[in-house]
Design an enzyme around this catalytic site. Sequence first.
Site, PDB file in Angstrom:
ATOM      1  N   HIS A  95     -13.260   2.153  11.249  1.00 46.84           N
ATOM      2  CA  HIS A  95     -12.670   2.761  10.077  1.00 46.84           C
ATOM      3  C   HIS A  95     -11.146   2.654  10.056  1.00 46.84           C
ATOM      4  O   HIS A  95     -10.523   2.535   9.010  1.00 46.84           O
ATOM      5  CB  HIS A  95     -13.082   4.232  10.089  1.00 46.84           C
ATOM      6  CG  HIS A  95     -12.522   5.028   8.974  1.00 46.84           C
ATOM      7  ND1 HIS A  95     -12.739   4.692   7.657  1.00 46.84           N
ATOM      8  CD2 HIS A  95     -11.758   6.139   8.955  1.00 46.84           C
ATOM      9  CE1 HIS A  95     -12.123   5.572   6.888  1.00 46.84           C
ATOM     10  NE2 HIS A  95     -11.514   6.448   7.643  1.00 46.84           N
ATOM     11  N   GLY A 120       0.870  -1.176   0.000  1.00 45.90           N
ATOM     12  CA  GLY A 120       0.000   0.000   0.000  1.00 45.90           C
ATOM     13  C   GLY A 120       0.902   1.219   0.000  1.00 45.90           C
ATOM     14  O   GLY A 120       2.050   1.166  -0.445  1.00 45.90           O
ATOM     15  N   LEU A 121       0.397   2.320   0.519  1.00 45.44           N
ATOM     16  CA  LEU A 121       1.229   3.528   0.519  1.00 45.44           C
ATOM     17  C   LEU A 121       2.523   3.302   1.279  1.00 45.44           C
ATOM     18  O   LEU A 121       3.601   3.650   0.815  1.00 45.44           O
ATOM     19  CB  LEU A 121       0.461   4.687   1.163  1.00 45.44           C
ATOM     20  CG  LEU A 121      -0.698   5.237   0.340  1.00 45.44           C
ATOM     21  CD1 LEU A 121      -1.364   6.376   1.087  1.00 45.44           C
ATOM     22  CD2 LEU A 121      -0.219   5.729  -1.019  1.00 45.44           C
ATOM     23  N   ALA A 122       2.411   2.696   2.452  1.00 44.72           N
ATOM     24  CA  ALA A 122       3.585   2.578   3.308  1.00 44.72           C
ATOM     25  C   ALA A 122       4.615   1.618   2.716  1.00 44.72           C
ATOM     26  O   ALA A 122       5.819   1.893   2.746  1.00 44.72           O
ATOM     27  CB  ALA A 122       3.171   2.112   4.702  1.00 44.72           C
ATOM     28  N   GLY A 123       4.161   0.514   2.163  1.00 42.28           N
ATOM     29  CA  GLY A 123       5.093  -0.474   1.621  1.00 42.28           C
ATOM     30  C   GLY A 123       5.531  -0.138   0.201  1.00 42.28           C
ATOM     31  O   GLY A 123       6.708  -0.272  -0.147  1.00 42.28           O
ATOM     32  N   ARG A 156     -14.752  13.006  15.425  1.00 37.49           N
ATOM     33  CA  ARG A 156     -15.375  11.749  15.008  1.00 37.49           C
ATOM     34  C   ARG A 156     -15.917  10.918  16.159  1.00 37.49           C
ATOM     35  O   ARG A 156     -17.040  10.416  16.094  1.00 37.49           O
ATOM     36  CB  ARG A 156     -14.347  10.909  14.252  1.00 37.49           C
ATOM     37  CG  ARG A 156     -13.985  11.502  12.928  1.00 37.49           C
ATOM     38  CD  ARG A 156     -12.915  10.697  12.220  1.00 37.49           C
ATOM     39  NE  ARG A 156     -12.655  11.322  10.919  1.00 37.49           N
ATOM     40  CZ  ARG A 156     -11.754  10.896  10.061  1.00 37.49           C
ATOM     41  NH1 ARG A 156     -11.001   9.848  10.340  1.00 37.49           N
ATOM     42  NH2 ARG A 156     -11.582  11.489   8.912  1.00 37.49           N
ATOM     43  N   GLU A 199      -0.267   1.951   8.651  1.00 39.55           N
ATOM     44  CA  GLU A 199      -1.315   1.699   9.642  1.00 39.55           C
ATOM     45  C   GLU A 199      -0.976   0.499  10.526  1.00 39.55           C
ATOM     46  O   GLU A 199      -1.472   0.375  11.645  1.00 39.55           O
ATOM     47  CB  GLU A 199      -2.666   1.494   8.937  1.00 39.55           C
ATOM     48  CG  GLU A 199      -3.842   1.496   9.912  1.00 39.55           C
ATOM     49  CD  GLU A 199      -5.212   1.429   9.251  1.00 39.55           C
ATOM     50  OE1 GLU A 199      -5.343   1.790   8.065  1.00 39.55           O
ATOM     51  OE2 GLU A 199      -6.166   1.009   9.941  1.00 39.55           O
ATOM     52  N   SER A 226     -17.731  10.406   2.940  1.00 36.66           N
ATOM     53  CA  SER A 226     -16.705  11.334   3.438  1.00 36.66           C
ATOM     54  C   SER A 226     -17.261  12.274   4.502  1.00 36.66           C
ATOM     55  O   SER A 226     -18.367  12.782   4.426  1.00 36.66           O
ATOM     56  CB  SER A 226     -16.128  12.153   2.297  1.00 36.66           C
ATOM     57  OG  SER A 226     -15.288  13.144   2.838  1.00 36.66           O
TER      58      SER A 226
HETATM   59  C1  LIG Z   1     -12.599   4.001   3.291  1.00 38.41           C
HETATM   60  C2  LIG Z   1     -11.372   4.631   3.859  1.00 38.41           C
HETATM   61  C3  LIG Z   1     -11.138   5.996   3.663  1.00 38.41           C
HETATM   62  C4  LIG Z   1      -9.997   6.603   4.186  1.00 38.41           C
HETATM   63  N1  LIG Z   1      -9.784   7.939   3.954  1.00 38.41           N
HETATM   64  C5  LIG Z   1      -8.639   8.515   4.397  1.00 38.41           C
HETATM   65  C6  LIG Z   1      -8.341   9.880   4.082  1.00 38.41           C
HETATM   66  O1  LIG Z   1      -9.108  10.576   3.425  1.00 38.41           O
HETATM   67  N2  LIG Z   1      -7.176  10.400   4.535  1.00 38.41           N
HETATM   68  C7  LIG Z   1      -6.290   9.661   5.251  1.00 38.41           C
HETATM   69  O2  LIG Z   1      -5.248  10.185   5.595  1.00 38.41           O
HETATM   70  N3  LIG Z   1      -6.545   8.366   5.552  1.00 38.41           N
HETATM   71  C8  LIG Z   1      -7.686   7.777   5.136  1.00 38.41           C
HETATM   72  N4  LIG Z   1      -7.932   6.454   5.434  1.00 38.41           N
HETATM   73  C9  LIG Z   1      -6.901   5.665   6.128  1.00 38.41           C
HETATM   74  C10 LIG Z   1      -5.790   5.284   5.170  1.00 38.41           C
HETATM   75  O3  LIG Z   1      -6.305   5.062   3.886  1.00 38.41           O
HETATM   76  C11 LIG Z   1      -5.058   4.015   5.598  1.00 38.41           C
HETATM   77  O4  LIG Z   1      -4.755   4.072   6.942  1.00 38.41           O
HETATM   78  C12 LIG Z   1      -3.755   3.846   4.830  1.00 38.41           C
HETATM   79  O5  LIG Z   1      -3.960   4.008   3.453  1.00 38.41           O
HETATM   80  C13 LIG Z   1      -3.106   2.524   5.126  1.00 38.41           C
HETATM   81  O6  LIG Z   1      -1.989   2.349   4.291  1.00 38.41           O
HETATM   82  P1  LIG Z   1      -1.001   1.130   4.490  1.00 38.41           P
HETATM   83  O7  LIG Z   1      -0.004   1.238   3.405  1.00 38.41           O
HETATM   84  O8  LIG Z   1      -0.525   1.105   5.880  1.00 38.41           O
HETATM   85  O9  LIG Z   1      -1.901  -0.169   4.304  1.00 38.41           O
HETATM   86  P2  LIG Z   1      -2.757  -0.722   3.065  1.00 38.41           P
HETATM   87  O10 LIG Z   1      -2.905   0.250   1.980  1.00 38.41           O
HETATM   88  O11 LIG Z   1      -3.982  -1.312   3.635  1.00 38.41           O
HETATM   89  O12 LIG Z   1      -1.860  -1.872   2.478  1.00 38.41           O
HETATM   90  C14 LIG Z   1      -1.710  -3.103   3.111  1.00 38.41           C
HETATM   91  C15 LIG Z   1      -0.873  -3.978   2.222  1.00 38.41           C
HETATM   92  O13 LIG Z   1      -0.490  -5.133   2.946  1.00 38.41           O
HETATM   93  C16 LIG Z   1      -0.748  -6.294   2.193  1.00 38.41           C
HETATM   94  N5  LIG Z   1      -0.971  -7.379   3.141  1.00 38.41           N
HETATM   95  C17 LIG Z   1      -1.746  -7.379   4.255  1.00 38.41           C
HETATM   96  N6  LIG Z   1      -1.612  -8.545   4.901  1.00 38.41           N
HETATM   97  C18 LIG Z   1      -0.748  -9.288   4.204  1.00 38.41           C
HETATM   98  C19 LIG Z   1      -0.191 -10.575   4.384  1.00 38.41           C
HETATM   99  N7  LIG Z   1      -0.482 -11.344   5.439  1.00 38.41           N
HETATM  100  N8  LIG Z   1       0.661 -11.038   3.458  1.00 38.41           N
HETATM  101  C20 LIG Z   1       1.017 -10.282   2.379  1.00 38.41           C
HETATM  102  N9  LIG Z   1       0.544  -9.044   2.193  1.00 38.41           N
HETATM  103  C21 LIG Z   1      -0.330  -8.557   3.089  1.00 38.41           C
HETATM  104  C22 LIG Z   1      -1.895  -5.937   1.307  1.00 38.41           C
HETATM  105  O14 LIG Z   1      -1.911  -6.767   0.182  1.00 38.41           O
HETATM  106  C23 LIG Z   1      -1.555  -4.490   0.968  1.00 38.41           C
HETATM  107  O15 LIG Z   1      -0.635  -4.471  -0.090  1.00 38.41           O
HETATM  108  C24 LIG Z   1      -9.080   5.839   4.927  1.00 38.41           C
HETATM  109  C25 LIG Z   1      -9.310   4.483   5.133  1.00 38.41           C
HETATM  110  C26 LIG Z   1     -10.442   3.871   4.610  1.00 38.41           C
HETATM  111  C27 LIG Z   1     -10.663   2.428   4.879  1.00 38.41           C
END
Ligand SMILES: Cc1cc2nc3c(=O)[nH]c(=O)nc-3n(C[C@H](O)[C@H](O)[C@H](O)COP(=O)(O)OP(=O)(O)OC[C@H]3O[C@@H](n4cnc5c(N)ncnc54)[C@H](O)[C@@H]3O)c2cc1C
Lengths: 684, 246
Positions: free
Chosen positions: A448, A75-78, A364, A472, A317
């Site tokens: 959420h 995702g964004l972080a990875g 919220r 996250e 939103s």
């Molecule tokens: C509907 C919604 C709206 C949001 N709106 C906002 C906003 O407007 N502004 C804001 O700042 N934040 C918002 N957030 C929060 C934000 O989007 C998330 O917290 C953030 O994008 C998480 O990014 P991440 O890279 O940590 O995880 P994710 O993008 O969830 O990526 C997780 C990754 O891990 C992988 N993965 C997970 N488990 C495994 C496993 N066991 N083995 C292999 N791969 C795995 C998945 O395939 C994926 O690639 C929102 C969240 C939601 C749900």
Amino acid sequence: MAAGTHYLPGLTPTNEASVQKSDDAAGYYVLGDKLVDPKAPTGPIAERWTTRKFENRLVNPANRRKLDVIIVGTGLAGGAAAATLGEAGYNVKTFCYQDSPRRAHSIAAQGGINASKNYKSDGDSDYRLFYDTVKGGDYRSRESNVYRLAEVSTNIIDQCVAQGVPFARDYGGLLDNRSFGGVQVSRTFYARGQTGQQLLLGAYQAMERQVAAGTVEEFTRHEMLDVIIVDDRARGIVARNMVTGEIETHLADAVVLATGGYGNVFYLSTNAMGSNVMAAWRAHRKGAYMANPCYTQIHPTCIPVTGAHQSKLTLMSESLRNDGRIWVPKNAEDCTKDPRDIPEEDRDYFLERIYPAFGNLVPRDIASRAAKYMCDEGRGVGPEVEETQPDGSVKKFRRGVYLDLGAAIERLGKDKIEEKYDNLLDMYERITGENPYEVPMRIYPAVHYVMGGLWVDYELQTSITGLFCTGEANFSDHGANRLGASALMQGLADGYFVLPNTITDYLADGPFDKVDESHPAVVEALDGVKSRVEKLMSINGERSVESIHKELGQIMWEYCGMDRNAEGLKTAIGLIRELKKEFWTNVKVLGSADSLNQDLEKANRVADFIELGELMCIDALNRRESCGGHFRSESQTEEGEALRHDDEFAYVAAWEFGGEDGAPILHKEDLIYTAIEMKQRSYK
Amino acid sequence: MKLTLKIWRQANASDKGALKTYELDGVSQDMSFLEMLDLLNEQLLHNDEEPVAFDSDCREGICGMCSLMINGEAHGPEVTTTCQLHMRSFKDGDTITIEPWRAASFPIVKDLIVDRSAFDRIIQNGGYISANTGSAPEANSVPAPRDKAMRAFNTATCIGCGACVAACPNGSASLFLGAKITHLGELPQGQPERYSRVQSMLAQHDHEGFGGCTNIGECASACPKEIPLDVISQLNKDLRNSMILG
Ligand SMILES: Cc1cc2nc3c(=O)[nH]c(=O)nc-3n(C[C@H](O)[C@H](O)[C@H](O)COP(=O)(O)OP(=O)(O)OC[C@H]3O[C@@H](n4cnc5c(N)ncnc54)[C@H](O)[C@@H]3O)c2cc1C
Ligand code: SF4
Ligand code: FES
């Protein structure tokens, strides 16, 4: 107080190490040593990150391709971290469970991303963003981390624009901002209602560029099932190829988990169907501490549940609260009426009534709780849904409140509202079958985001050496509550700017001794996963994974949701322990483990959600205070507002796995603020 | 509602596969199409039949993971993704045929799941702007005209679902490709690589076995994100220019 801590001139720490007086969770946990060194630098807050970057050792470019880094989650972080480390010349392997990195759940973020650019000259600064984030998190985050987040926020926007992220622009062609989440400055950058999608595609494309360059190798439809630890260092993962069913090991010099949030422990949430805790939980079981697992954000404006078939919830939103007025009927008899027939004097605009100063724009957690109480009172609207009560009886509730755009449409015209919210309102109509321009929308809170996650130090390293965690999935910079538009900021800050700087200091000691597939620790991890999969396939009971997951979700939502208390949490722990037994003796998974098997995937995930659920309840039980998203009904002011206890709980609760049937071990990291003064929130 | 479902079952890539008929009762209008399939799967499990495998993740129309040919239409009868399609678009007694995307470049993995990794490989071949982390200039130092930025955004909303390919009689991915070419080509940052990008992405597109575009337009009508057909004209224009200028 940590030895050698320096303070800004004129500022003294606002709290001392906490002394916890209450012990609701006695018997459920064991008290461990304090965590005294989160490796946060000292000195003036604005200089800490610069100092650390300078102190960190670098890796010679020629050595980088000899160093292997595994990144689980794109995702964004990875994704951002993979792109950046790839560009630097490291050997990166990435993993995700979807069929493409472009589908990570970051894609679903709607509202925007914060950055202290101060383009509007409205007084924004790194310090103000830091201040708002610490305050918004109800003083439960680590200040050095938060300041760093604010500091790199502006680089994120530069980076994204350079990659071609199509942010909204004004008529002069410069970037536009909006104000979001109740702060007083306009610092949110956005791409209509699809900011997460655009940011993720930017990171994804940057990462795919590195795949072409040969520095990143991507494994899609691969799920991590365990971490491999050799000589006390994380050296790889065990993953299942979800197409062939093969269980594989992958080895490296360092492992990064960027696996997102675990909101699906509640079954229903705004997360994706596959969002899970497995990677983090497997690491937890191997020694990584889980921090503040009970901190959950429940978002007030989601589309309500329509029935037992519901598989997920959809966010509307928060920006709708700028134009919509939230109400329920004054009289329960009116709840089944067409809302348009309920006269003004029979409507209760409860947020405006209880919180005249902030009205519909209260934070919220406050908005969510108020809506719950209205529905508990029997004044909710929409379809009736059955809920099992603590005593086992079943009661019916209407779980919804109106969000009425009527007044805004009258004031601004339908066109204006359409322009502002078109795709959102379309989505609402598609899901509910009701036209929001004509009938007030119905909304209800939903899970959420989780502020809890794997404990990391300032370097984003977990308590397992060589295992890092970003986005996250870590316990993050948001304390007990996250502000809107700050998760995207954190994910990208971690991925583009923080981790690539901190992990190099660790890798400077590498490459580490070569480990191969036959190493006993590797074999043990592999065998462990294999026997777990075999076990799941062989139980052959009566219940679907789905039904057990749903039951877990109901328990969590009822007792560890918006309003928590000691008695309920203890009940929940008992129920979860029963459910765990039920799962391991009565679950039913058909098909074979040697092919694509979606029920097996789910079973693996739900097994870990059950264990996590128990820890969340223990954490919530221990924290006898209300802070941010965590509300303990025993700890409220006379007016019913959240009441923090800084004297007892100004700490991060980092839980160590206590063994299969052992109690978890609590390590406290005291939160000491030198650059900001702790205050009690008030929104009246 | 009560429905008759004809669903493509195929154990793995090498299996032949066939349509199988199921009767499903108790479907509510409020269910999404995928929740209807969840209900079916729950029943199959109880009857000791392996559930139907299908892809989905976000279930809110943005990740592009869901697919399905529903009665011969990609993502079904409405302009939306399958996960956002609701059962109120069907009526009691309907027969619904559910098949995977059919395209040579999207091999079937199991039941309704296909392999769309060809899309990732197209992106790997130029579907980006080269900007290493840390090298970016101040964001507002290069203004982007608002109308161009809007067009860039509108085309960047493609979710990579592959419906355009599934709907196209030639199995062409021109709409997907054109959307990315237009997104990056409308921005000032995208100019330096504009012409090399179109050539290498197109070469990969052809290499993956996607067909050529003969202007039928089925893609744009199937696209849940309403990516307009003019991105294909843009693609062709950029390609011509790249031959002349590049
Ligand atoms: C509907 C919604 C709206 C949001 N709106 C906002 C906003 O407007 N502004 C804001 O700042 N934040 C918002 N957030 C929060 C934000 O989007 C998330 O917290 C953030 O994008 C998480 O990014 P991440 O890279 O940590 O995880 P994710 O993008 O969830 O990526 C997780 C990754 O891990 C992988 N993965 C997970 N488990 C495994 C496993 N066991 N083995 C292999 N791969 C795995 C998945 O395939 C994926 O690639 C929102 C969240 C939601 C749900
Ligand atoms: S162009 Fe449309 S149909 Fe094609 S992949 Fe993108 S969103 Fe899907
Ligand atoms: S499941 Fe994400 S678009 Fe349908």
